[in-house]
Design an enzyme around this catalytic site. Structure first.
Site, PDB file in Angstrom:
ATOM      1  N   LYS A 111      45.828 -35.444 -44.904  1.00  0.00           N
ATOM      2  CA  LYS A 111      46.981 -36.325 -44.714  1.00  0.00           C
ATOM      3  C   LYS A 111      47.515 -36.874 -46.031  1.00  0.00           C
ATOM      4  O   LYS A 111      48.720 -36.976 -46.233  1.00  0.00           O
ATOM      5  CB  LYS A 111      46.620 -37.482 -43.786  1.00  0.00           C
ATOM      6  CG  LYS A 111      46.582 -37.041 -42.341  1.00  0.00           C
ATOM      7  CD  LYS A 111      46.623 -38.224 -41.401  1.00  0.00           C
ATOM      8  CE  LYS A 111      46.471 -37.739 -39.976  1.00  0.00           C
ATOM      9  NZ  LYS A 111      46.755 -38.764 -38.990  1.00  0.00           N
ATOM     10  N   GLY A 158      39.989 -45.264 -36.069  1.00  0.00           N
ATOM     11  CA  GLY A 158      39.824 -45.915 -34.773  1.00  0.00           C
ATOM     12  C   GLY A 158      40.249 -47.369 -34.762  1.00  0.00           C
ATOM     13  O   GLY A 158      39.781 -48.153 -33.949  1.00  0.00           O
ATOM     14  N   GLU A 194      50.630 -50.483 -45.579  1.00  0.00           N
ATOM     15  CA  GLU A 194      51.599 -49.516 -45.068  1.00  0.00           C
ATOM     16  C   GLU A 194      52.619 -50.268 -44.225  1.00  0.00           C
ATOM     17  O   GLU A 194      52.279 -51.238 -43.555  1.00  0.00           O
ATOM     18  CB  GLU A 194      50.874 -48.478 -44.213  1.00  0.00           C
ATOM     19  CG  GLU A 194      51.638 -47.188 -44.030  1.00  0.00           C
ATOM     20  CD  GLU A 194      50.803 -46.158 -43.281  1.00  0.00           C
ATOM     21  OE1 GLU A 194      50.053 -45.416 -43.944  1.00  0.00           O
ATOM     22  OE2 GLU A 194      50.885 -46.136 -42.047  1.00  0.00           O
ATOM     23  N   LYS A 195      53.868 -49.787 -44.243  1.00  0.00           N
ATOM     24  CA  LYS A 195      54.887 -50.449 -43.439  1.00  0.00           C
ATOM     25  C   LYS A 195      54.571 -50.232 -41.959  1.00  0.00           C
ATOM     26  O   LYS A 195      54.191 -49.147 -41.550  1.00  0.00           O
ATOM     27  CB  LYS A 195      56.263 -49.873 -43.770  1.00  0.00           C
ATOM     28  CG  LYS A 195      57.387 -50.617 -43.050  1.00  0.00           C
ATOM     29  CD  LYS A 195      58.749 -50.227 -43.593  1.00  0.00           C
ATOM     30  CE  LYS A 195      59.864 -50.932 -42.831  1.00  0.00           C
ATOM     31  NZ  LYS A 195      59.780 -52.414 -42.933  1.00  0.00           N
ATOM     32  N   HIS A 202      58.291 -40.404 -31.482  1.00  0.00           N
ATOM     33  CA  HIS A 202      57.573 -39.303 -32.121  1.00  0.00           C
ATOM     34  C   HIS A 202      58.436 -38.051 -31.916  1.00  0.00           C
ATOM     35  O   HIS A 202      58.560 -37.553 -30.801  1.00  0.00           O
ATOM     36  CB  HIS A 202      56.195 -39.137 -31.466  1.00  0.00           C
ATOM     37  CG  HIS A 202      55.442 -37.933 -31.934  1.00  0.00           C
ATOM     38  ND1 HIS A 202      54.186 -38.002 -32.484  1.00  0.00           N
ATOM     39  CD2 HIS A 202      55.773 -36.616 -31.936  1.00  0.00           C
ATOM     40  CE1 HIS A 202      53.782 -36.781 -32.804  1.00  0.00           C
ATOM     41  NE2 HIS A 202      54.727 -35.917 -32.471  1.00  0.00           N
ATOM     42  N   LYS A 232      49.704 -36.498 -26.307  1.00  0.00           N
ATOM     43  CA  LYS A 232      50.996 -36.313 -25.641  1.00  0.00           C
ATOM     44  C   LYS A 232      50.800 -35.933 -24.182  1.00  0.00           C
ATOM     45  O   LYS A 232      49.820 -35.283 -23.830  1.00  0.00           O
ATOM     46  CB  LYS A 232      51.767 -35.195 -26.351  1.00  0.00           C
ATOM     47  CG  LYS A 232      52.003 -35.485 -27.824  1.00  0.00           C
ATOM     48  CD  LYS A 232      52.373 -34.233 -28.586  1.00  0.00           C
ATOM     49  CE  LYS A 232      52.434 -34.525 -30.073  1.00  0.00           C
ATOM     50  NZ  LYS A 232      52.586 -33.288 -30.866  1.00  0.00           N
ATOM     51  N   GLU A 282      52.916 -36.015 -40.212  1.00  0.00           N
ATOM     52  CA  GLU A 282      51.974 -34.953 -40.558  1.00  0.00           C
ATOM     53  C   GLU A 282      52.518 -33.609 -40.129  1.00  0.00           C
ATOM     54  O   GLU A 282      53.508 -33.530 -39.396  1.00  0.00           O
ATOM     55  CB  GLU A 282      50.607 -35.197 -39.912  1.00  0.00           C
ATOM     56  CG  GLU A 282      50.629 -35.197 -38.390  1.00  0.00           C
ATOM     57  CD  GLU A 282      49.233 -35.437 -37.805  1.00  0.00           C
ATOM     58  OE1 GLU A 282      48.752 -36.574 -37.881  1.00  0.00           O
ATOM     59  OE2 GLU A 282      48.652 -34.463 -37.291  1.00  0.00           O
ATOM     60  N   ARG A 286      50.055 -24.585 -37.016  1.00  0.00           N
ATOM     61  CA  ARG A 286      49.608 -23.719 -35.917  1.00  0.00           C
ATOM     62  C   ARG A 286      50.634 -23.785 -34.800  1.00  0.00           C
ATOM     63  O   ARG A 286      51.599 -24.522 -34.881  1.00  0.00           O
ATOM     64  CB  ARG A 286      48.279 -24.238 -35.377  1.00  0.00           C
ATOM     65  CG  ARG A 286      48.376 -25.734 -35.046  1.00  0.00           C
ATOM     66  CD  ARG A 286      47.268 -26.221 -34.166  1.00  0.00           C
ATOM     67  NE  ARG A 286      47.199 -27.668 -34.125  1.00  0.00           N
ATOM     68  CZ  ARG A 286      47.882 -28.450 -33.307  1.00  0.00           C
ATOM     69  NH1 ARG A 286      48.760 -27.933 -32.462  1.00  0.00           N
ATOM     70  NH2 ARG A 286      47.754 -29.759 -33.318  1.00  0.00           N
ATOM     71  N   VAL A 289      50.701 -27.083 -28.366  1.00  0.00           N
ATOM     72  CA  VAL A 289      50.592 -27.044 -26.902  1.00  0.00           C
ATOM     73  C   VAL A 289      51.996 -26.975 -26.285  1.00  0.00           C
ATOM     74  O   VAL A 289      52.257 -26.193 -25.368  1.00  0.00           O
ATOM     75  CB  VAL A 289      49.859 -28.306 -26.388  1.00  0.00           C
ATOM     76  CG1 VAL A 289      49.891 -28.363 -24.869  1.00  0.00           C
ATOM     77  CG2 VAL A 289      48.430 -28.338 -26.895  1.00  0.00           C
TER      78      VAL A 289
END
Lengths: 442, 298
Positions: A111, A158, A194-195, A202, A232, A282, A286, A289
């Site tokens: 990341k 987490g 971070e803001k 999304h 999702k 990010e 690949r 889904v």
């Protein structure tokens, strides 16, 4: 070789069959009776049920590929799909890994380096700082970024060592609390700022690149409807109520990043959108889904394109040749107990009826009598609805879900119905807080 | 892992019933070692009368699976056999019931052992009593009309002349015969490549005095079979000198190695015993969990 299981293994097998490519399936002992095993031309057991000893067992997978004289390995999603080391091992053994180069997987998989590379390409990422050396630095950073901010632990995960800070007078206490918590949890008390992006959407952009430097995008998908831990559940394309200028800018930024890193094969760039602001989050190197919604609207078989690109073929079309038509929605059906924190529900499917009719596609590995092993992801089916307009697609999806019968395990079908019926979904004005705000879930 | 004794009932009333029974036996060999099988019986349909006659049989097998895993394995075999060529989702043509498992009594939502209708069904008790005399009294307690509905299906007698056997097969038959005469097993069946060989000793009913809780099958307790399985994917190669079926070894013996990614991983006999069969082909690929050797421990 198809180095995966479940619906995506079937999906890849279908693409191969249509292309006239012979397939080798791998499976674990828990998946011996799975559909992907039966539909492949050959199938090899590579280990016991737990994924670590089967679908992630690199030596057995490579050995199977070599024994069966495979030319290429499609990793699907999950498991080894974004494992740069696996991609490298494939190429060391003369096997084509169907995906981007190992270098690019490694670059975009981390990341921190991904954000750095993306900024180099002139694409905004969530504003933030490096590691803070003092509380004073935190005050300065927060003032320049603008409240509200997030204090995050560099070693964090987490939600531990993380604090939301709305105003300057809360900062001192949050700083002390986050430092202590992260010290206790990770033996590393370092923090950064971070803001805080409030109630973002999304939105992700699908890209395809060939080995000749051609890159195209295939529009965006709105994946804001998420369960806890950002999983999702309902996705759609095009994203509803997205300003044309923002849509165009997302597409353009995705292409810019791909050209900058030399991206090949299929990939997805995920962004957070809040008002007029968009930030790169990010990249997934690949197939996703939710790729079928894009396939429906662009009438392109993304998995076939992956295989063609990996075999050295050029794309064969330019951006100007591509135009999405209509609207597509996907509902993920998971074997889960929605009211019990989405706990996975293993079991045997005693009765099964899937929907059909115009505009409906179902991607699944389920059959009546199938046993859902406890070892893997709980997704058991994807129902995709297509229509000329969003309204038609929603109506078809509601009709399709009401036709669907899955007995023997608990599923997310009723939850998907509730989502479709919610006013915020109907009018296409929802964000990542949808499930907690509209349905009081999470 | 310890071995357990289980009795499984087989029933079929659709398609080629004799073939279904033998395919079920074939499937059961994957979940344990078959110790004995009853004759096949023809039974008038039970419950609904507008169906074809049933073929029923009972087998005893030694398995390392737990009762629930065994139940799952039986269901898996049913599913596999229920889908015949041409009609993938065709009707279920085979029923496999877990009748008994050691001396256990299990009642939960998935499983009831001993089988709930064991005592009332002639088509279960008749073949079961053939394997285990403890059930003879229970069988004889059934109404004569019930018993009359169950008749033995004559097995097609198959005497194969030894001249018809290839030398490789006759070698294997000799090894099996040796093995049969050395132990207490009454029937041994071996698959190798496309071949399938079954040898049976003519049954001599020697009714030994038994305690009430005696383990059921005659002689089963004195023999234990181990299946050595592949624990990686690779090319299977017999070690030199090559082991042969019927060979006995006093201690651990390297039987083969599996070659994968340039590394040879040896396969050991895991102690003394007699090599009953070699299930994999020298020089051919093996998958994870594939049976390689069957070894009898004495």
């Amino acid at each position: 070789m198809i180095a995966n299981r479940g619906e995506i293994a079937l999906r890849i097998n279908r693409a191969c069959q249509e292309l006239g490519v012979l397939t080798v399936a791998i499976f674990s002992e828990a998946d011996r009776d799975s559909l992907h095993v039966r539909q492949a031309d050959e199938a090899f057991c590579v280990g016991p049920g737990p994924a670590g000893r089967s679908y992630l067992n690199i030596p057995n997978i490579i050995s199977t590929a070599l024994i069966t004289h495979c030319d290429a390995i499609h990793p699907g999603y999950g498991f080894l799909a974004e494992n740069a080391r696996f991609a490298e091992i494939c190429s060391d053994h003369g096997l084509t890994f169907i995906g981007p180069e190992p270098r690019v997987i490694a670059l975009m998989g981390d990341k921190a380096t991904a954000k750095k590379v993306v900024r180099e390409a002139g694409v905004p990422t969530t504003p933030g700082t490096d590691v803070l050396r003092s509380l004073e630095e935190a005050y300065e950073a927060a003032a320049s970024i603008g409240y509200p901010i997030l204090l995050k632990a560099t070693a964090g995960g987490g939600g531990r060592g993380m604090r939301v800070v709305e105003e300057p007078n809360e900062l001192q206490r949050a700083y002390a609390g986050a430092t202590a918590e992260s010290e206790a949890s990770f033996k590393d008390g370092r923090l950064y700022v971070e803001k805080l992006i409030r109630t973002p959407r999304h939105i992700e952009v699908q890209v395809l690149g060939d080995e000749f430097g051609n890159v195209v995008h295939l529009g965006e998908r709105d994946c804001s409807i998420q369960k806890p831990a950002h999983q999702k559940i309902v996705e759609e394309t095009p994203a509803p109520n997205l300003l044309p200028a923002i849509r165009a800018s997302l597409h353009e930024m995705a292409l810019r990043v791909c050209r900058h890193v030399g991206y090949t094969n299929a990939g997805t760039l995920e962004f957070l959108a809040a008002g007029d602001d968009v930030y790169f989050m990010e990249m997934n190197t690949r197939i996703q889904v939710e790729h079928p919604v894009t396939e429906m609207v662009y009438n392109i078989d993304l998995v076939k394109e992956q295989i063609r690109i990996a075999s050295g073929e050029p794309l064969g079309y330019r951006q100007s040749d591509l135009a999405g038509r209509g609207h597509a929605i996907e509902c993920r059906i998971n074997a889960e107990d929605v009211r019990n924190h989405f706990a996975p529900a293993a079991g045997t499917v005693s009765k099964l009826v899937f929907p059909g009719g115009p505009g409906i596609r179902v991607d699944t590995h389920l059959y009546a009598g199938a046993t859902i092993p406890p070892y893997y992801d709980s997704m058991i089916a994807k129902v995709i609805a297509y229509g000329d307009t969003r309204e038609i697609a929603i109506a078809r999806m509601e009709r399709a879900l009401s036709e669907t019968v899955i007995e023997g395990v608990q599923t997310t079908i009723d939850l998907c119905m509730e989502i479709l019926a919610a006013p915020a979904f109907r009018n296409g004005r929802y964000d990542v807080e949808f499930l907690s705000n509209e349905l009081a879930l999470r | 892992m310890s071995a357990h004794l289980a009795y499984v009932g087989i029933g079929t009333n659709a398609g080629d019933r004799a073939e279904n029974v033998s395919r079920a036996l074939c499937g059961l060999r994957g979940v344990g070692t078959l110790l004995a099988r009853s004759s096949t019986y023809r039974t008038a349909p039970w419950g609904r009368l507008d169906q074809a006659e049933f073929f029923n049989a009972v087998v005893s097998l030694e398995t390392e699976l737990s009762p629930h895993d065994l139940l799952d394995a039986l269901h898996a075999i049913e599913r596999r056999l229920g889908r015949t060529a041409g009609e993938r989702w065709g009707p279920r043509i085979i029923d496999l019931d877990l009748l008994l498992y050691d001396d256990l009594t299990i009642v939960d939502e998935r499983l009831q052992v001993p089988h709930e209708r064991l005592a009332e069904r002639a088509f279960v008790l008749v073949p079961l009593a053939e394997l285990d005399h403890r059930f003879a009294a229970m069988r004889d307690a059934l109404p004569p009309s019930e018993l009359a509905g169950v008749t033995r299906v004559e097995r097609e007698g198959g005497t194969v002349m030894s001249s018809e056997l290839s030398s490789a097969v006759s070698g294997r038959v000799r090894a099996l015969a040796d093995f049969l005469s050395s132990g207490d097993a009454v029937r041994v069946r071996i698959e190798h490549g496309g071949d399938e060989i079954e040898l049976a000793r003519r049954r001599q009913h020697v009714d030994r005095p038994r305690r009430a809780n005696d383990r059921a099958v005659a002689g089963a307790a004195t023999l234990r079979f181990d299946t050595i399985k592949a624990d990686l994917v690779g090319i299977f190669n017999l070690s030199r000198p090559a082991p042969s079926e019927g060979e006995t070894f006093d201690g651990d013996r390297e039987l083969a190695y599996i070659e994968a990614l340039g590394i040879r991983t040896p396969v050991h006999s895991m102690g003394a015993g007699r090599l009953v069969s070699i299930s994999a082909t020298d020089g051919a690929p093996v998958e994870y969990g594939q049976p390689l050797f069957s070894i009898a421990r004495t």
